[in-house]
Write a protein that holds these residues in place. Structure first.
Motif, mmCIF file in Angstrom:
data_model
loop_
_atom_site.group_PDB
_atom_site.id
_atom_site.type_symbol
_atom_site.label_atom_id
_atom_site.label_comp_id
_atom_site.label_asym_id
_atom_site.label_seq_id
_atom_site.Cartn_x
_atom_site.Cartn_y
_atom_site.Cartn_z
ATOM 1 N N ALA A 26 59.450 23.014 24.518
ATOM 2 C CA ALA A 26 60.228 22.058 23.738
ATOM 3 C C ALA A 26 61.714 22.382 23.818
ATOM 4 N N ASP A 27 62.508 21.341 23.752
ATOM 5 C CA ASP A 27 63.961 21.486 23.639
ATOM 6 C C ASP A 27 64.270 21.574 22.143
ATOM 7 N N ASN A 28 64.202 22.786 21.602
ATOM 8 C CA ASN A 28 64.333 22.963 20.160
ATOM 9 C C ASN A 28 65.681 22.498 19.629
ATOM 10 N N ALA A 29 66.739 22.702 20.384
ATOM 11 C CA ALA A 29 68.068 22.273 19.942
ATOM 12 C C ALA A 29 68.103 20.759 19.740
ATOM 13 N N ALA A 30 67.499 20.033 20.680
ATOM 14 C CA ALA A 30 67.461 18.578 20.569
ATOM 15 C C ALA A 30 66.615 18.145 19.384
ATOM 16 N N LEU A 31 65.470 18.806 19.202
ATOM 17 C CA LEU A 31 64.575 18.433 18.105
ATOM 18 C C LEU A 31 65.194 18.741 16.747
ATOM 19 N N VAL A 32 65.929 19.838 16.656
ATOM 20 C CA VAL A 32 66.628 20.162 15.404
ATOM 21 C C VAL A 32 67.604 19.043 15.050
ATOM 22 N N GLN A 33 68.362 18.606 16.016
ATOM 23 C CA GLN A 33 69.339 17.548 15.770
ATOM 24 C C GLN A 33 68.659 16.236 15.381
ATOM 25 N N GLN A 34 67.565 15.920 16.049
ATOM 26 C CA GLN A 34 66.895 14.643 15.801
ATOM 27 C C GLN A 34 66.168 14.596 14.463
ATOM 28 N N THR A 35 65.818 15.741 13.922
ATOM 29 C CA THR A 35 65.068 15.767 12.660
ATOM 30 C C THR A 35 65.940 16.091 11.447
ATOM 31 N N THR A 36 67.237 16.201 11.654
ATOM 32 C CA THR A 36 68.142 16.520 10.541
ATOM 33 C C THR A 36 68.047 15.493 9.415
ATOM 34 N N GLY A 37 67.901 14.224 9.783
ATOM 35 C CA GLY A 37 67.903 13.166 8.781
ATOM 36 C C GLY A 37 66.540 12.787 8.238
ATOM 37 N N GLY A 38 65.467 13.414 8.727
ATOM 38 C CA GLY A 38 64.143 13.069 8.228
ATOM 39 C C GLY A 38 63.055 13.622 9.128
ATOM 40 N N GLN A 39 61.810 13.493 8.664
ATOM 41 C CA GLN A 39 60.666 13.998 9.423
ATOM 42 C C GLN A 39 59.492 13.060 9.277
ATOM 43 N N PHE A 40 58.711 12.946 10.336
ATOM 44 C CA PHE A 40 57.542 12.055 10.346
ATOM 45 C C PHE A 40 56.371 12.743 11.042
#
Length: 209
Positions: A38-52
């Motif tokens: 996984a690209d953890n840096a990208a996922l961290v940024q994408q989940t900053t505003g919420g999680q599903f």
């Protein structure tokens, strides 16, 4: 490599069966040494505003069973509730309800594991501080196994321990349905599934019950 987090739209299209298949496929990748990464840096940024997240896993605290790793899941993919012996209590039930009713997860997976230390301690009737109360939650599974397995009803009997691990998962699922009308109604409507499995310390494989 996974570089896109689950969105609300993606989550809404998932089904309990598709989520379960996804988790089992992830475990197969783990067993075969073929983790997706996984690209953890990208996922961290994408989940900053919420999680599903697509699922919630109720597991033991055992250090040999890192849930996201053995299911090959990344940031934002799954909720994980952990307690020694993977049983439910009021706080765990609230966490499961939040995961499914509020946050939209499609699956509750109760994940026991081979040679669980908490189960062994319950089999031996260990009493020690707050551990005594914790183990009382596993006692019903110990009692059930004593009626089903021949030989010593303690941790020296590997078959008895294995049966108790399995029964503990099954009874936990029964109590989740009994104690959480919210989750039971969601399952009855087909919105979620509540399932159980046991993880093998020997092979790394998750076996459904």
């Amino acid at each position: 490599m996974k570089n896109t987090a689950i969105t609300k739209d993606v989550q809404s299209r998932l089904t309990p069966n598709s989520v379960l298949k996804d988790l089992l496929n992830g475990n197969e990748r783990f067993v075969n040494g073929n983790l997706e990464g996984a690209d953890n840096a990208a996922l961290v940024q994408q989940t900053t505003g919420g999680q599903f997240p697509k699922a919630v896993v109720l597991s033991c605290i055992d250090s040999r069973v890192p849930v996201e790793t053995v299911l090959d899941q990344a940031i934002g993919d799954i909720f994980v509730a952990r307690v020694a012996g993977n049983f439910e209590n009021t706080d765990i039930l609230g966490s499961l309800e939040y995961s499914c009713k509020v946050a939209g997860s499609k699956l509750v997976l109760v994940l026991g594991h081979e040679a669980c230390g908490a189960v062994k301690a319950a089999c031996d009737g260990v009493e020690l501080g707050n551990i005594t109360h914790l183990l009382s939650n596993i006692a019903p599974a110990v009692k059930k196994s004593a009626d089903e397995v021949e030989g010593e009803a303690n941790s020296s009997n590997a078959e008895f321990v294995a049966k108790t691990v399995e029964n503990n998962v099954k009874l936990t699922i029964d109590r989740i349905r009994e104690k959480s009308p919210i989750l039971k109604e969601m399952e009855d409507k087909g919105e979620i599934s509540i399932v159980g499995a046991v993880y093998s310390l020997q092979t790394g494989k998750v076996e459904m019950i």
